[in-house]
Design an enzyme around this catalytic site. Structure first.
Site, short mmCIF file in Angstrom:
data_model
loop_
_atom_site.label_atom_id
_atom_site.label_comp_id
_atom_site.label_asym_id
_atom_site.label_seq_id
_atom_site.Cartn_x
_atom_site.Cartn_y
_atom_site.Cartn_z
N GLY A 1 0.83 -1.19 0.00
CA GLY A 1 0.00 0.00 0.00
C GLY A 1 0.87 1.25 0.00
O GLY A 1 0.50 2.29 0.54
N THR B 1 1.58 3.38 -2.15
CA THR B 1 1.09 4.57 -2.85
C THR B 1 -0.21 5.08 -2.24
O THR B 1 -0.82 6.00 -2.77
CB THR B 1 0.85 4.27 -4.35
OG1 THR B 1 -0.10 3.19 -4.47
CG2 THR B 1 2.16 3.87 -5.03
N GLY B 2 -0.63 4.49 -1.12
CA GLY B 2 -1.90 4.86 -0.50
C GLY B 2 -1.81 6.11 0.35
O GLY B 2 -0.73 6.67 0.58
N ARG C 1 -0.19 -2.38 -6.50
CA ARG C 1 -0.48 -3.08 -7.75
C ARG C 1 -0.18 -2.20 -8.97
O ARG C 1 -0.17 -2.68 -10.10
CB ARG C 1 -1.94 -3.53 -7.78
CG ARG C 1 -2.95 -2.40 -7.79
CD ARG C 1 -4.37 -2.95 -7.89
NE ARG C 1 -5.36 -1.89 -7.91
CZ ARG C 1 -5.90 -1.34 -6.83
NH1 ARG C 1 -5.52 -1.77 -5.63
NH2 ARG C 1 -6.81 -0.39 -6.94
N ASP D 1 -15.01 2.13 15.46
CA ASP D 1 -13.90 2.90 14.89
C ASP D 1 -12.99 3.49 15.96
O ASP D 1 -11.79 3.63 15.73
CB ASP D 1 -14.46 4.03 14.01
CG ASP D 1 -13.37 4.75 13.25
OD1 ASP D 1 -12.59 4.08 12.54
OD2 ASP D 1 -13.29 6.00 13.34
N HIS E 1 -8.91 2.71 20.19
CA HIS E 1 -8.18 3.87 20.72
C HIS E 1 -8.54 4.17 22.18
O HIS E 1 -7.68 4.26 23.05
CB HIS E 1 -8.47 5.11 19.87
CG HIS E 1 -7.97 5.03 18.48
ND1 HIS E 1 -6.81 4.39 18.12
CD2 HIS E 1 -8.47 5.53 17.31
CE1 HIS E 1 -6.62 4.48 16.82
NE2 HIS E 1 -7.61 5.17 16.31
N LYS F 1 -17.74 12.96 15.91
CA LYS F 1 -17.42 13.79 14.75
C LYS F 1 -18.22 15.09 14.81
O LYS F 1 -19.26 15.17 15.47
CB LYS F 1 -17.78 13.05 13.46
CG LYS F 1 -17.12 11.70 13.29
CD LYS F 1 -15.73 11.83 12.75
CE LYS F 1 -15.16 10.47 12.37
NZ LYS F 1 -13.76 10.58 11.92
#
Length: 485
Positions: free
Chosen positions: A17, A19-20, A51, A235, A240, A331
């Site tokens: 990953g 390039t993520g 990839r 999440d 966390h 959020k």
């Protein structure tokens, strides 16, 4: 104050990953900062994998752009950047096929530390582990780094752990949680266990309650498809906030070494009581003329996934029985801030009259973001004549003030954790049984509201969350701290 930089052993780090977004924003800029600080040996090698087809030079230009955009100001030294790019190469690999794996195997050296960062979705973890084994890169000293989510529930976490353990021992698996790499989180352990001042008071006899807040001003944004299947509980809370809770509540380990620390954290998770329905509030942000609503962000007007959650927790052990621990995260809230507040009890008797009882007592605040640091609120006499008037003042210790010009050289969470991987130090990484214990506690809570079909409470963007969350504390004569950015 000059910070010490201890070089690590030579290594090959492969980033799947590569390039993520995570690699671009955190991993590669963090590695450059460690290179700039002199912590990386000259013969270290970094290999990006994805990839996509590209040459080494094309990938290096991508890395250069990431450094320019996300590296700390003052470290964009052209010669340093060029030297860092020299140790970087690229291999196009197919995570589910055989393309590129022989070429990658030739690049990885046997005589140095080998680390493989799985900066990809969990669905690919098993494929990557299997191919590392197949192409003989899964040696005894190999280390793999995996990002959350570590499963979606207990069953998927157990399956994921079992898959990774087919090819790697638990001692080779580094489950990364960047919250544990924060300077202040580690300083929490130093404050607790390195000073006689706090640890004797760190229990239900002297602590009234604890608050853990992780607040964000942004919405779900481009993560809508993932987040709507996850929600704040999966999440944030299960990983966390759970880790922060463990560090604040655990018993002193016999020694500061990986399994001793993680054994004590596991005991905290297993001592957590089930959460009662009246002690839990779920919320979902509304929209206004400036920001989209949660429904708009996830493109589902019927979603009942929470973007906010607040809970009152209890730990049934001798140290904490009877002391509530309040956690909240969400959020689109008022401020972007993360903190832990340990609120101590009032003195048993006030010699200064009834008004003195209005003082809110001592509070130790550990700020995780922004401006990492700690402060302790104490009561003193207000200066000047006119009698004994009491005021509250903070004894403040922010890293920017304490370290002066060297504050900017404090490694961020990803930098520190990646270097810990190279050192083979798992202290700040989650063990498999920790992950499973956290899911075993969280699953019944999630199942109860999914079965009920109850909608989350609405709250306005820029607020502190639903009003019902305030009542978790108000009904017991307490209140949430007003966290500020």
């Amino acid at each position: 104050m000059v910070s010490r930089v201890i070089p690590v052993d030579p290594f090959d780090l492969v980033i799947f990953g590569g390039t993520g977004d995570l690699a671009r924003r955190k991993i590669l800029p963090g590695l450059y900062r460690r290179f700039w600080a002199g912590q990386m040996p000259e013969d270290a090698r970094i290999v990006g994998c994805s990839r996509h087809e590209m040459s080494d030079d094309e990938y290096r230009e991508e890395v250069r752009g990431a450094i320019q955009e996300f590296a700390i100001e003052g470290k964009e030294d052209a010669e340093k950047v060029d030297a860092f790019l020299e140790i970087i190469s690229f291999v196009a690999v197919d995570a589910t096929g055989d393309k590129g794996w022989k070429e990658l195997a030739k690049k990885v050296r046997d005589e140095v530390v080998n680390a493989f960062y799985f900066s990809v979705g969990p669905s690919l973890f098993g494929d990557l582990a299997e191919r590392l084994h197949k192409y003989k890169m899964a040696g005894q000293d190999t280390r793999i780094v995996v990002e959350k989510p570590f499963g979606h529930d207990l069953k998927s976490a157990q399956d994921l752990n079992a898959t990774l353990r087919k090819y790697f021992a638990e001692e080779q698996i580094y489950r990364i949680d960047h919250y544990l790499g924060k300077e202040t989180v580690q300083n929490l352990m130093a404050v607790r266990f390195g000073n006689v001042l706090f640890e004797p008071l760190w229990n239900a006899l002297y602590v009234d309650h604890i608050q853990i807040t992780v607040a964000e001003t942004v919405g779900v944004g481009g993560r809508g498809s993932y987040y709507d299947k996850s929600g704040a509980m999966r999440d944030m809370v299960q990983n966390h906030l759970m880790q922060l809770l463990c560090l604040i509540a655990m018993e002193p380990p016999h020694h500061f070494e990986p399994d001793a620390v993680r054994d004590e954290k596991l005991k905290v998770i297993r001592a957590l009581d089930p959460v009662q329905p009246e002690d839990l509030v779920r919320g979902q942000y509304e929209g206004d003329d400036k920001v989209a609503s949660y429904f708009d962000d996830v493109e589902d007007p019927g979603s009942i996934t929470e973007s906010f959650i607040a809970m009152k927790l209890h730990i049934s052990n001798w140290r904490w029985k009877g002391t509530p621990i309040y956690v909240r995260t969400g959020k689109r809230l008022k401020a972007r801030a993360s903190e832990i507040a340990v609120v101590f009890k009032h003195p048993p008797h006030s010699i200064f009259g009834e008004k003195a009882n209005e003082r809110r007592g001592n509070v130790l605040v550990i700020r995780l973001q922004p401006n990492e640091g700690m402060n302790l609120r104490v009561t003193i006499k207000e200066p000047g004549p006119g009698g004994m008037r009491l005021i509250e003042v903070p004894l403040d210790m922010s890293f920017a003030d304490a370290l002066g010009p060297d504050a900017g050289d404090v490694a961020d969470a990803y930098e520190r954790l990646i270097m810990d991987v190279i050192r083979g130090n798992q202290t700040l990484f989650m063990r498999g049984d920790e992950v499973e214990a956290a899911w075993a506690w969280a699953d019944p809570i999630i199942a109860s509201w999914e079965e009920s079909g109850e909608r989350p409470k609405s709250y306005a963007p820029g607020s502190t969350g639903p009003e019902e969350a305030l009542m978790l504390l108000y009904r017991e004569g307490r209140r949430w701290r007003d966290v500020k950015a």
